[in-house]
Scaffold this motif. Structure first.
Motif, PDB file in Angstrom:
ATOM      1  N   ASP A 122       0.832  -1.213   0.000  1.00  0.00           N
ATOM      2  CA  ASP A 122       0.000   0.000   0.000  1.00  0.00           C
ATOM      3  C   ASP A 122       0.864   1.261   0.000  1.00  0.00           C
ATOM      4  OD1 ASP A 122      -2.284  -1.541   0.000  1.00  0.00           O
ATOM      5  OD2 ASP A 122      -2.712  -1.263   2.137  1.00  0.00           O
ATOM      6  N   ASP A 123       1.912   1.267   0.816  1.00  0.00           N
ATOM      7  CA  ASP A 123       2.813   2.421   0.875  1.00  0.00           C
ATOM      8  C   ASP A 123       3.495   2.638  -0.476  1.00  0.00           C
ATOM      9  OD1 ASP A 123       2.175   2.797   3.511  1.00  0.00           O
ATOM     10  OD2 ASP A 123       3.995   1.871   4.310  1.00  0.00           O
ATOM     11  N   TYR A 124       3.910   1.554  -1.092  1.00  0.00           N
ATOM     12  CA  TYR A 124       4.591   1.629  -2.394  1.00  0.00           C
ATOM     13  C   TYR A 124       3.652   2.180  -3.466  1.00  0.00           C
ATOM     14  CZ  TYR A 124       6.975   0.015  -6.643  1.00  0.00           C
ATOM     15  OH  TYR A 124       7.570  -0.056  -7.879  1.00  0.00           O
ATOM     16  N   ALA A 125       2.419   1.674  -3.490  1.00  0.00           N
ATOM     17  CA  ALA A 125       1.440   2.143  -4.473  1.00  0.00           C
ATOM     18  C   ALA A 125       1.153   3.625  -4.284  1.00  0.00           C
ATOM     19  CB  ALA A 125       0.153   1.325  -4.368  1.00  0.00           C
ATOM     20  N   SER A 126       1.065   4.057  -3.035  1.00  0.00           N
ATOM     21  CA  SER A 126       0.810   5.468  -2.747  1.00  0.00           C
ATOM     22  C   SER A 126       1.967   6.335  -3.233  1.00  0.00           C
ATOM     23  CB  SER A 126       0.608   5.657  -1.237  1.00  0.00           C
ATOM     24  OG  SER A 126       0.423   7.019  -0.924  1.00  0.00           O
ATOM     25  N   PHE A 127       3.194   5.899  -2.984  1.00  0.00           N
ATOM     26  CA  PHE A 127       4.368   6.643  -3.441  1.00  0.00           C
ATOM     27  C   PHE A 127       4.405   6.740  -4.965  1.00  0.00           C
ATOM     28  CE2 PHE A 127       8.610   5.712  -5.293  1.00  0.00           C
ATOM     29  CZ  PHE A 127       9.076   7.021  -5.312  1.00  0.00           C
ATOM     30  N   ILE A 128       4.230   5.616  -5.648  1.00  0.00           N
ATOM     31  CA  ILE A 128       4.281   5.614  -7.114  1.00  0.00           C
ATOM     32  C   ILE A 128       3.224   6.552  -7.688  1.00  0.00           C
ATOM     33  CG2 ILE A 128       3.871   4.215  -9.170  1.00  0.00           C
ATOM     34  CD1 ILE A 128       6.607   3.809  -7.960  1.00  0.00           C
ATOM     35  N   GLY A 129       2.035   6.536  -7.102  1.00  0.00           N
ATOM     36  CA  GLY A 129       0.982   7.434  -7.564  1.00  0.00           C
ATOM     37  C   GLY A 129       1.373   8.898  -7.432  1.00  0.00           C
ATOM     38  N   SER A 130       1.919   9.258  -6.279  1.00  0.00           N
ATOM     39  CA  SER A 130       2.314  10.654  -6.036  1.00  0.00           C
ATOM     40  C   SER A 130       3.501  11.059  -6.909  1.00  0.00           C
ATOM     41  CB  SER A 130       2.679  10.845  -4.560  1.00  0.00           C
ATOM     42  OG  SER A 130       1.577  10.569  -3.725  1.00  0.00           O
ATOM     43  N   PHE A 131       4.461  10.162  -7.041  1.00  0.00           N
ATOM     44  CA  PHE A 131       5.656  10.460  -7.835  1.00  0.00           C
ATOM     45  C   PHE A 131       5.294  10.653  -9.307  1.00  0.00           C
ATOM     46  CE2 PHE A 131       9.278   9.162 -10.455  1.00  0.00           C
ATOM     47  CZ  PHE A 131      10.299   9.937  -9.917  1.00  0.00           C
ATOM     48  N   GLU A 132       4.513   9.724  -9.859  1.00  0.00           N
ATOM     49  CA  GLU A 132       4.141   9.818 -11.269  1.00  0.00           C
ATOM     50  C   GLU A 132       3.276  11.041 -11.536  1.00  0.00           C
ATOM     51  OE1 GLU A 132       2.417   6.066 -12.292  1.00  0.00           O
ATOM     52  OE2 GLU A 132       4.376   5.106 -12.582  1.00  0.00           O
ATOM     53  N   SER A 133       2.435  11.414 -10.581  1.00  0.00           N
ATOM     54  CA  SER A 133       1.623  12.612 -10.726  1.00  0.00           C
ATOM     55  C   SER A 133       2.510  13.855 -10.838  1.00  0.00           C
ATOM     56  CB  SER A 133       0.674  12.759  -9.530  1.00  0.00           C
ATOM     57  OG  SER A 133      -0.033  13.988  -9.583  1.00  0.00           O
ATOM     58  N   ALA A 134       3.546  13.909  -9.990  1.00  0.00           N
ATOM     59  CA  ALA A 134       4.461  15.052 -10.029  1.00  0.00           C
ATOM     60  C   ALA A 134       5.224  15.093 -11.353  1.00  0.00           C
ATOM     61  CB  ALA A 134       5.438  14.969  -8.860  1.00  0.00           C
ATOM     62  N   VAL A 135       5.621  13.939 -11.844  1.00  0.00           N
ATOM     63  CA  VAL A 135       6.350  13.873 -13.118  1.00  0.00           C
ATOM     64  C   VAL A 135       5.458  14.328 -14.264  1.00  0.00           C
ATOM     65  CG1 VAL A 135       7.435  12.316 -14.780  1.00  0.00           C
ATOM     66  CG2 VAL A 135       7.936  12.074 -12.342  1.00  0.00           C
ATOM     67  N   GLU A 136       4.220  13.840 -14.287  1.00  0.00           N
ATOM     68  CA  GLU A 136       3.292  14.214 -15.349  1.00  0.00           C
ATOM     69  C   GLU A 136       3.000  15.714 -15.357  1.00  0.00           C
ATOM     70  OE1 GLU A 136      -0.134  11.800 -14.755  1.00  0.00           O
ATOM     71  OE2 GLU A 136       0.860   9.930 -15.348  1.00  0.00           O
ATOM     72  N   GLU A 137       3.013  16.324 -14.179  1.00  0.00           N
ATOM     73  CA  GLU A 137       2.764  17.760 -14.082  1.00  0.00           C
ATOM     74  C   GLU A 137       4.026  18.592 -14.329  1.00  0.00           C
ATOM     75  OE1 GLU A 137       1.066  18.399 -10.257  1.00  0.00           O
ATOM     76  OE2 GLU A 137      -0.671  17.096 -10.628  1.00  0.00           O
ATOM     77  N   GLY A 138       5.137  17.899 -14.544  1.00  0.00           N
ATOM     78  CA  GLY A 138       6.391  18.592 -14.783  1.00  0.00           C
ATOM     79  C   GLY A 138       6.965  19.255 -13.545  1.00  0.00           C
ATOM     80  N   ASP A 139       6.539  18.797 -12.364  1.00  0.00           N
ATOM     81  CA  ASP A 139       7.001  19.377 -11.096  1.00  0.00           C
ATOM     82  C   ASP A 139       8.183  18.555 -10.574  1.00  0.00           C
ATOM     83  OD1 ASP A 139       7.348  20.505  -8.612  1.00  0.00           O
ATOM     84  OD2 ASP A 139       5.211  20.589  -8.130  1.00  0.00           O
ATOM     85  N   GLY A 140       9.368  18.842 -11.124  1.00  0.00           N
ATOM     86  CA  GLY A 140      10.565  18.100 -10.737  1.00  0.00           C
ATOM     87  C   GLY A 140      10.886  18.170  -9.259  1.00  0.00           C
ATOM     88  N   PRO A 141      10.854  19.360  -8.641  1.00  0.00           N
ATOM     89  CA  PRO A 141      11.163  19.448  -7.208  1.00  0.00           C
ATOM     90  C   PRO A 141      10.234  18.585  -6.353  1.00  0.00           C
ATOM     91  CG  PRO A 141      11.285  21.613  -8.202  1.00  0.00           C
ATOM     92  CD  PRO A 141      10.732  20.701  -9.252  1.00  0.00           C
ATOM     93  N   ARG A 142       8.935  18.570  -6.696  1.00  0.00           N
ATOM     94  CA  ARG A 142       8.011  17.742  -5.907  1.00  0.00           C
ATOM     95  C   ARG A 142       8.305  16.257  -6.107  1.00  0.00           C
ATOM     96  NH1 ARG A 142       2.627  15.562  -6.176  1.00  0.00           N
ATOM     97  NH2 ARG A 142       2.211  16.402  -8.244  1.00  0.00           N
TER      98      ARG A 142
END
Length: 368
Positions: A122-142
């Motif tokens: 569950d923790d891993y899935a949550s991280f991947i979701g947040s990380f990929e969302s930041a990448v898709e939005e072009g928010d490198g720092p996040r």
């Protein structure tokens, strides 16, 4: 005679009870899926092996039993089609209840290790979701913050759960296909810590045996990293050794701007893996910029060395005199352990070549 029958009946009951105690029992409910096939799979290496297929009843209930050896827990996964509907870490005598839906959401009770494994996923899935969302939005720092925070939480997890097999899948998690969560060379220390702890609890576990191989590979990489960080630009001792075709190649004849003198042993599977996973990508990136590798095998069986070089299609300079630790090169370079590498750099570099050399050292420090 009556007493004999009673004794026999008691023995049969005891045998049956012992047999049941050896079995793990999974009682499952697949909500909204009556008369549906579910597949029971077991983790084997990095892939799954199908153990059995069971069918839910009219209410979506199913039950499955399997034998697990004492001290050898198994990672068991339940699928409906291509959808994973439960992840379990089971040990001898466990009785667990799993409630799933067809989308892959589930709950589990009856096993502390199963609950831990679910939390890990569950923790891993949550991280991947947040990380990929930041990448898709072009928010490198996040995206960077998401990774750093997750990495720190995983370090904490494996340190606090070093005697739980759930630490193993955490060590192998990926951010993507080219980026491991534990990607730093110093992460070898976390692998070593978990392995040292688990081997005292589960010495017969195949998962611990697999971790031992990866731990050794990581330890070798860390050793090379430290060697490269401490590498000095200096003159080098000359050596001349036989190549694959029998002709001798001297180190001094290598006309490259940077030469990585790499000492290894083809009879070591971990070092062969290192060729594929670290050296080849490094060579492919930096050879066009002036890097050459002078790989000295310290094998005593030249056939084993030649076979490894050919099967792995190693494109750099490969030499071996078959003398092992008594090799001229091993003595001159004072080699006491393997693998070891020395970086020799031409002192007459242009500004652009100096930049490439610094980049190379950073890559070596990060990957070797």
């Amino acid at each position: 005679m009556k007493n004999c029958k009673l004794i026999l009946a008691a023995a049969v009951l005891l045998l049956a009870a012992t047999s049941c105690a050896d079995k793990v029992r999974i009682d499952g409910i697949l909500s909204g899926a009556p008369d549906t096939e579910v597949v029971i799979k077991q983790l084997s290496g990095s892939s799954f092996t199908v153990l059995d297929t069971v069918k839910t009843d009219a209410s979506g209930d199913y039950s499955y039993r399997l034998k697990i050896e004492d001290g050898q827990p198994e990672f068991i996964y339940i699928f409906k089609g291509d959808t994973k509907i439960a992840s379990l870490l089971l040990q001898k005598g466990d009785k667990v209840k799993v409630v799933s839906d067809t989308l892959g959401q589930y709950s589990v009770e009856g096993s502390e290790e199963c609950v831990k494994l679910k939390k890990v996923e569950d923790d891993y899935a949550s991280f991947i979701g947040s990380f990929e969302s930041a990448v898709e939005e072009g928010d490198g720092p996040r995206a960077s913050r998401e990774y750093v925070n997750y990495y720190r939480s995983r370090v904490k997890y494996v340190m606090e759960n070093s005697k739980s097999l759930t630490a193993i899948p955490v060590l192998y998690q990926k951010v993507n296909d080219n980026f491991l969560v534990f990607s730093q060379s110093t992460d070898a220390l976390h692998f070593q810590n978990v392995y040292d702890s688990l081997k005292t609890v589960y010495p017969k576990s195949k998962y611990v045996a697999g971790l031992a191989r990866e731990t050794q590979r990581r330890a070798n990489a860390l050793s090379m990293d430290l060697t490269m960080q401490n590498a000095r630009e200096t003159t080098f001792p000359e050596v001349e050794l036989p190549s694959m075709d029998g002709s001798k190649v001297s180190l001094g004849s290598v006309g490259a701007k940077a030469v990585l003198v790499y000492f290894w042993q083809a009879s070591d599977a971990a070092q062969k893996m290192f060729n594929q996973e670290v050296l080849l990508p490094l060579y492919n990136q930096y050879h066009p910029k002036g890097l050459e590798i002078y790989a000295v095998s310290l094998d005593t069986d030249k056939g084993v060395w030649a076979s490894a070089v050919k099967s792995q299609n190693l494109p750099w300079i490969n030499v071996c005199d078959g003398r092992g630790a008594a090799s001229q090169a091993a003595i001159v370079y004072n080699i006491s352990s393997l693998p070891v590498a020395h970086l020799i750099v031409d002192g007459r570099l242009s500004p652009e070549e100096i930049k490439n050399e610094k980049d190379l050292r950073r890559v070596l420090a990060a990957n070797l």
